[in-house]
Write a protein that holds these residues in place. Sequence first.
Motif, PDB file in Angstrom:
ATOM      1  N   ALA A 216     -22.757 112.052 -11.536  1.00 19.03           N
ATOM      2  CA  ALA A 216     -22.321 111.054 -10.560  1.00 19.03           C
ATOM      3  C   ALA A 216     -22.487 111.584  -9.136  1.00 19.03           C
ATOM      4  O   ALA A 216     -22.976 110.879  -8.245  1.00 19.03           O
ATOM      5  CB  ALA A 216     -20.871 110.667 -10.821  1.00 19.03           C
ATOM      6  N   ARG A 217     -22.080 112.844  -8.927  1.00 17.68           N
ATOM      7  CA  ARG A 217     -22.221 113.436  -7.585  1.00 17.68           C
ATOM      8  C   ARG A 217     -23.695 113.515  -7.183  1.00 17.68           C
ATOM      9  O   ARG A 217     -24.050 113.266  -6.023  1.00 17.68           O
ATOM     10  CB  ARG A 217     -21.591 114.828  -7.561  1.00 17.68           C
ATOM     11  N   GLU A 218     -24.558 113.857  -8.135  1.00 11.90           N
ATOM     12  CA  GLU A 218     -25.987 113.957  -7.846  1.00 11.90           C
ATOM     13  C   GLU A 218     -26.556 112.586  -7.477  1.00 11.90           C
ATOM     14  O   GLU A 218     -27.349 112.456  -6.532  1.00 11.90           O
ATOM     15  CB  GLU A 218     -26.727 114.528  -9.052  1.00 11.90           C
ATOM     16  N   ASN A 219     -26.154 111.548  -8.215  1.00 12.83           N
ATOM     17  CA  ASN A 219     -26.638 110.200  -7.914  1.00 12.83           C
ATOM     18  C   ASN A 219     -26.179 109.735  -6.536  1.00 12.83           C
ATOM     19  O   ASN A 219     -26.944 109.142  -5.772  1.00 12.83           O
ATOM     20  CB  ASN A 219     -26.145 109.212  -8.981  1.00 12.83           C
ATOM     21  N   ILE A 220     -24.926 110.000  -6.210  1.00 15.56           N
ATOM     22  CA  ILE A 220     -24.387 109.590  -4.916  1.00 15.56           C
ATOM     23  C   ILE A 220     -25.115 110.312  -3.785  1.00 15.56           C
ATOM     24  O   ILE A 220     -25.515 109.695  -2.786  1.00 15.56           O
ATOM     25  CB  ILE A 220     -22.867 109.869  -4.867  1.00 15.56           C
ATOM     26  N   LYS A 221     -25.323 111.603  -3.936  1.00 15.89           N
ATOM     27  CA  LYS A 221     -26.023 112.377  -2.910  1.00 15.89           C
ATOM     28  C   LYS A 221     -27.459 111.916  -2.761  1.00 15.89           C
ATOM     29  O   LYS A 221     -28.013 111.905  -1.651  1.00 15.89           O
ATOM     30  CB  LYS A 221     -25.965 113.865  -3.267  1.00 15.89           C
ATOM     31  N   HIS A 222     -28.089 111.515  -3.874  1.00 11.89           N
ATOM     32  CA  HIS A 222     -29.486 111.080  -3.860  1.00 11.89           C
ATOM     33  C   HIS A 222     -29.692 109.915  -2.897  1.00 11.89           C
ATOM     34  O   HIS A 222     -30.754 109.801  -2.262  1.00 11.89           O
ATOM     35  CB  HIS A 222     -29.914 110.680  -5.273  1.00 11.89           C
ATOM     36  N   PHE A 223     -28.688 109.063  -2.770  1.00 11.66           N
ATOM     37  CA  PHE A 223     -28.797 107.895  -1.893  1.00 11.66           C
ATOM     38  C   PHE A 223     -28.095 108.118  -0.548  1.00 11.66           C
ATOM     39  O   PHE A 223     -27.793 107.161   0.168  1.00 11.66           O
ATOM     40  CB  PHE A 223     -28.224 106.653  -2.599  1.00 11.66           C
ATOM     41  N   ASP A 224     -27.858 109.386  -0.226  1.00  4.82           N
ATOM     42  CA  ASP A 224     -27.256 109.772   1.062  1.00  4.82           C
ATOM     43  C   ASP A 224     -25.897 109.114   1.275  1.00  4.82           C
ATOM     44  O   ASP A 224     -25.547 108.697   2.379  1.00  4.82           O
ATOM     45  CB  ASP A 224     -28.188 109.421   2.232  1.00  4.82           C
ATOM     46  N   LEU A 225     -25.135 109.030   0.187  1.00  3.84           N
ATOM     47  CA  LEU A 225     -23.782 108.485   0.246  1.00  3.84           C
ATOM     48  C   LEU A 225     -22.787 109.618   0.012  1.00  3.84           C
ATOM     49  O   LEU A 225     -23.150 110.683  -0.500  1.00  3.84           O
ATOM     50  CB  LEU A 225     -23.603 107.386  -0.805  1.00  3.84           C
ATOM     51  N   GLU A 226     -21.530 109.382   0.369  1.00  2.00           N
ATOM     52  CA  GLU A 226     -20.515 110.420   0.226  1.00  2.00           C
ATOM     53  C   GLU A 226     -19.199 109.831  -0.264  1.00  2.00           C
ATOM     54  O   GLU A 226     -18.775 108.786   0.223  1.00  2.00           O
ATOM     55  CB  GLU A 226     -20.261 111.124   1.570  1.00  2.00           C
ATOM     56  N   THR A 227     -18.580 110.509  -1.205  1.00  2.00           N
ATOM     57  CA  THR A 227     -17.201 110.234  -1.584  1.00  2.00           C
ATOM     58  C   THR A 227     -16.729 111.364  -2.493  1.00  2.00           C
ATOM     59  O   THR A 227     -17.522 112.209  -2.932  1.00  2.00           O
ATOM     60  CB  THR A 227     -17.039 108.885  -2.291  1.00  2.00           C
ATOM     61  N   GLU A 228     -15.456 111.369  -2.797  1.00  2.00           N
ATOM     62  CA  GLU A 228     -14.887 112.367  -3.697  1.00  2.00           C
ATOM     63  C   GLU A 228     -15.048 111.907  -5.142  1.00  2.00           C
ATOM     64  O   GLU A 228     -14.709 110.772  -5.489  1.00  2.00           O
ATOM     65  CB  GLU A 228     -13.399 112.541  -3.380  1.00  2.00           C
ATOM     66  N   VAL A 229     -15.592 112.779  -5.986  1.00  2.00           N
ATOM     67  CA  VAL A 229     -15.678 112.523  -7.422  1.00  2.00           C
ATOM     68  C   VAL A 229     -15.018 113.696  -8.127  1.00  2.00           C
ATOM     69  O   VAL A 229     -15.516 114.829  -8.082  1.00  2.00           O
ATOM     70  CB  VAL A 229     -17.130 112.354  -7.908  1.00  2.00           C
ATOM     71  N   VAL A 230     -13.888 113.433  -8.765  1.00  2.00           N
ATOM     72  CA  VAL A 230     -13.070 114.487  -9.380  1.00  2.00           C
ATOM     73  C   VAL A 230     -13.260 114.480 -10.889  1.00  2.00           C
ATOM     74  O   VAL A 230     -13.360 113.415 -11.509  1.00  2.00           O
ATOM     75  CB  VAL A 230     -11.580 114.255  -9.044  1.00  2.00           C
TER      76      VAL A 230
END
Length: 313
Positions: A216-230
């Motif tokens: 999930a973190r990799e997918n979010i970073k791939h689209f230049d987005l940011e949030t906390e994934v715990v």
Amino acid sequence: MNIPLYIYTYGCREEEAELCRLEMRSFFGVDSPSNIMISEAAIHPDRSPFMRERLEVLYVGDTLNEIWEQVKQVQLDDATFKVIFVKTNDLTPDHKIDFDTARAIERDIGEYIEGEADVRNPDFVFGIITLGGRWYFGHYIKSKAVWLKHSEKPRSYSIALSTRVARAAANIAVPGLSGVKAIDPCCGIGTVLVEALSMGIDIVGRDINPFITRGARENIKHFDLETEVVCGDIADVSGHYDVAILDMPYNHFSRTTPEEQLSLIQHARRIASKVVIIAVDPMDDMLASAGFTIQDRCTTRKGNFKRQILVCS
């Protein structure tokens, strides 16, 4: 002061019609009997996987002559413009406007606008549509379907939500962005998170599987987005959110027991005032036992595979 008015056109596959209507009700509070919605609510068409375009109404007339007279007020100075005839309307098949007539209407309106026409790269795009025997002219925005690129994630798996369903679910959960805090406590590879974040929704994610949360973190970073994934259990969430989006583990692919499903729902009720449940199994009795009231719902299909989307409070 004039009340703003917007006209939206919609399009969807038959199997997603219920989902489209649920998203429409979430945005506007009402359904439309057609693929056209007229509302005072301003929603950017890029948000919805079903909106095709939006017209922000500037002028209304009973005839095209009345529109021509009003568009004389448009002063663009050195800016360029383009006029688009909106094809989706309520004309009967016998009275549909053909391609050549539509282009003529565009050209005729353009003759009355103070500015330079540019069909390729205009500074302003205007639209003209006929509805209910009247004509409406205004600022035009066509959906760019930005969600399509989100299907090309570096990490994916076969049972994940489609980007269309995930984006609609995010809109159903958070139709208005201002001040809403959201959580996806079983976020999987982050399909809902990516769609929500791309629309500016304030959302965090969590999943009990460490491998999945890394994806999930990799997918979010791939689209230049940011949030906390715990990485953690929903039972460990101590904060409170305005809304939770809970994509239930599927019995076809998961060993989650009914007792564990009930626990997920109970914790979702504990941490959020509103919960959007996505499930493949009947949930009504379980939701009632957890103290939920189902406010709205729909079913969406892909082949023989069905999902329920349930809006609960």
